[in-house]
Design an enzyme around this catalytic site. Sequence first.
Site, mmCIF file in Angstrom:
data_model
loop_
_atom_site.group_PDB
_atom_site.id
_atom_site.type_symbol
_atom_site.label_atom_id
_atom_site.label_comp_id
_atom_site.label_asym_id
_atom_site.label_seq_id
_atom_site.Cartn_x
_atom_site.Cartn_y
_atom_site.Cartn_z
ATOM 1 N N ASP A 129 0.851 -1.186 0.000
ATOM 2 C CA ASP A 129 0.000 0.000 0.000
ATOM 3 C C ASP A 129 0.890 1.241 0.000
ATOM 4 O O ASP A 129 1.646 1.481 0.944
ATOM 5 C CB ASP A 129 -0.893 -0.016 1.236
ATOM 6 C CG ASP A 129 -1.866 1.152 1.284
ATOM 7 O OD1 ASP A 129 -1.761 2.058 0.425
ATOM 8 O OD2 ASP A 129 -2.712 1.161 2.186
ATOM 9 N N ALA B 258 2.529 5.614 -9.161
ATOM 10 C CA ALA B 258 2.409 7.050 -8.904
ATOM 11 C C ALA B 258 0.952 7.464 -8.898
ATOM 12 O O ALA B 258 0.085 6.775 -9.437
ATOM 13 C CB ALA B 258 3.152 7.853 -9.974
ATOM 14 N N TYR C 271 0.211 18.287 -8.135
ATOM 15 C CA TYR C 271 0.877 17.107 -8.685
ATOM 16 C C TYR C 271 2.387 17.333 -8.771
ATOM 17 O O TYR C 271 3.181 16.500 -8.326
ATOM 18 C CB TYR C 271 0.301 16.781 -10.071
ATOM 19 C CG TYR C 271 1.084 15.736 -10.826
ATOM 20 C CD1 TYR C 271 1.079 14.403 -10.410
ATOM 21 C CD2 TYR C 271 1.824 16.074 -11.957
ATOM 22 C CE1 TYR C 271 1.794 13.436 -11.105
ATOM 23 C CE2 TYR C 271 2.535 15.118 -12.650
ATOM 24 C CZ TYR C 271 2.518 13.804 -12.225
ATOM 25 O OH TYR C 271 3.233 12.858 -12.908
#
Length: 285
Positions: free
Chosen positions: A35, A59, A124
Amino acid sequence: MKCLVFGTTGQLGIELAQRSPAGVELVALGRDVADLTDPAAIADAIARTDADVIMNAAAYTAVDRAESDEATAMAVNGAAPTAMARAAAARGLPFLHVSTDYVFDGTGSAPWPVDAPTGPLGAYGRSKLAGEQGIAAAGGQYAILRTSWVFSAHGNNFVKTMLRLGTERETLTIVGDQVGGPTAAADIADALYTMAAAFHRGTGRSGVYHFSGAPDVSWADFAREIFRQAGLAPAVTDIGTADYPTPARRPGNSRLDCRETQAVFGISRPDWRISLQAVLAELKA
C-alpha cells in the site's frame, strides 16, 4: 539480475512486466501487497527482498484531481518513494524512480537541463518534487528519471483519447502552445532496465536524468500524427492554453534536455512516431 518493482497496473508497470529482458527476474508488487499510503509496509517489503535493484513504477497521476486531493498525491508521490529510497539505502540497493516535467514551471522554450531550478505549478508537481527530494536525501544509490507525455496501449492517455475522439468528431480543437516530447511507456521501461543493469554492474551514477521522445511537438501536432497513422481525418484547430482551462495549470514548455542520460547510460531519445506505430498496432491487435 532481480528487480523488485512497485506498481503493476499503470502504463509503466505493465510495460516493465511485458518487456523484462533475458536474464532479468521481475517481482512486481501491487497495491494488495504494498500500500503506497503505508510507508512501513513499503519499507518492510524492501527489507525482506532478495532483489538486486528496486524500481518504482507507481504514482498518483491524476493531475487535476490532485488539486483537491493533495494529501493523497503527496503520500503516494512524496512519502512513498522517500520510504522506498530509505529502505533501499539501508540495504545498499540502487533505487530507480520515475518523475515528471511538472516539477518545472513550464516557462521559456529551451529544453530543461537536469539541474534547472524547479518550480511546480500545482499539487501534482509539488508531490513529485517532494518525492525527488526525499530520494536524494535518503543517502543511497539512486536514479530519478524525469519524463513527459506518457502514452501506451494501456490505461488512459492522450493517444487513446484522440483515437476515440477522432472517430466521433469531424473537427477538434487542441492546445497548440504547450510543447514537449511524447514518450512511450515501453521506451521508459527499456530505459529503466538499461539503467538498472548499469547499477548492477557498478557503473551507474546517482542523480537526476531526463528522458523523453523526439522530436518535441505541441499537443495539436501530436494529435495530427496520431490521426495520420491511424487513418483518421478530423480537422484539428490549434487553441491556446487559456482557451482550455483545467483545475491544474499545465506547463507550456515540457521540453527536456536528455543529454546527461545519453552520456551516462548510452540511452538516446527514441522517435515517438515509431513508438506510436507499435502502440497503434497493439491496440489494433
